[in-house]
Structure formats: structure tokens, C-alpha cells
Enzyme design. Structure first.
Site, mmCIF file in Angstrom:
data_model
loop_
_atom_site.group_PDB
_atom_site.id
_atom_site.type_symbol
_atom_site.label_atom_id
_atom_site.label_comp_id
_atom_site.label_asym_id
_atom_site.label_seq_id
_atom_site.Cartn_x
_atom_site.Cartn_y
_atom_site.Cartn_z
ATOM 1 C CG HIS A 48 46.138 38.915 48.086
ATOM 2 N ND1 HIS A 48 44.914 38.647 49.161
ATOM 3 C CD2 HIS A 48 45.439 39.944 47.461
ATOM 4 C CE1 HIS A 48 44.204 39.486 49.103
ATOM 5 N NE2 HIS A 48 44.342 40.495 47.914
ATOM 6 C CG HIS B 96 46.086 43.608 44.721
ATOM 7 N ND1 HIS B 96 45.374 43.065 43.808
ATOM 8 C CD2 HIS B 96 45.501 43.035 45.856
ATOM 9 C CE1 HIS B 96 44.388 42.566 44.185
ATOM 10 N NE2 HIS B 96 44.281 42.453 45.479
ATOM 11 C CE1 TYR C 156 39.337 44.544 42.901
ATOM 12 C CE2 TYR C 156 41.935 44.270 42.491
ATOM 13 C CZ TYR C 156 40.724 43.859 43.022
ATOM 14 O OH TYR C 156 40.728 42.448 43.162
ATOM 15 C CD GLN D 119 40.883 43.335 46.613
ATOM 16 O OE1 GLN D 119 41.250 42.130 47.228
ATOM 17 N NE2 GLN D 119 39.353 43.270 46.468
#
Length: 138
Positions: free
Chosen positions: A60, A62, A124, A128
């Protein structure tokens, strides 16, 4: 407050956007990760979108981005995912067949950066990325 301006507008519209690879495949390692990172930077630059913080994880992405109010978030994400998939397939043809050229899953997550600080989102995203590095094959 850091804000940008258009001809008659002062604005600070920041969004935290997350989107995943098709079937949540863990394919973004090594050179693919670097290529995805560069492609996303290039596409954001084309649209004059500032990347505040970003991380390409194994399955993924971000992004904390600053998008002008005249541009729709959904149009931007559609542009980013669509063009990046084509560019990824050009560099890495093993990810797409003649019939299936989907690199990203259909949906995405978006939230405005309002109730929490920009620093908290950066932290954050960095966490990750660190977690993803721990699970990366060696």
C-alpha cells in the site's frame, strides 16, 4: 498556519490518502518501490500537488498531500492511480498481462488533516514504513 494561495484564495487543504495494490499483493520491494515512489512524485509535480509526506509500503501507499481547493480529491486519486499503473506496467511488464492491467485496487481511503496535526500524520506514515521494512524479505 502555513497556507498557499491562488489568485483570490488562501487555502490549506491537506489530505491523508491510502491506496492498496490489487489483491493486496506485496509487490513493492526494491526497484519497484523506488520506481513507484518516483512515478508518484512526478505525477504530483505535473498537477502541482505538494507531497507533505509519503511512504510506499510493500502492499500500500500512504500520502499526505496538499491539494488546491479547485481540484477534486477523487479526480486526483483517479489520475494518480490510473497514470501510475500505466507507467509501472511500462517499467515492469511482469505485473500486467494483455487482458488484466490493474495494479491498484479500486478503492482508497482519504481523510482531511484537520483534527490531528500534520506532525502526527508524518509520524504515523513513518511508523508504517518502518513496520513494512521489518516484514520485507531479505
Amino acid at each position: 498556519m502555513n497556507s498557499s494561495s491562488l489568485s483570490h484564495t488562501k487555502w490549506k487543504c491537506q489530505y491523508h490518502i491510502v491506496f492498496i495494490s490489487k489483491y493486496r499483493r506485496k509487490v513493492m520491494y526494491g526497484q519497484v518501490r523506488n520506481d513507484v515512489r518516483e512515478i508518484l512524485k512526478k505525477l504530483c509535480a505535473y498537477k502541482n500537488i505538494e507531497i507533505v509526506e509519503g511512504a510506499v509500503c510493500s502492499d500500500h501507499v500512504h500520502l499526505c498531500v496538499s491539494i488546491p481547493p479547485k481540484q477534486s480529491v477523487s479526480e486526483f486519486v483517479g489520475y494518480l492511480k490510473g497514470k501510475s499503473a500505466l507507467m509501472i506496467f511500462d517499467k515492469h511488464p511482469q505485473f500486467g498481462s494483455k487482458w488484466s492491467r490493474a495494479f491498484w485496487a479500486r478503492g482508497y481511503y482519504v481523510s482531511t488533516v484537520r483534527n490531528i496535526t500534520e506532525e502526527a500524520i508524518k509520524e504515523y506514515i513513518q511508523e508504517q514504513q518502518e513496520e513494512d521494512k521489518k516484514t520485507e524479505p531479505r
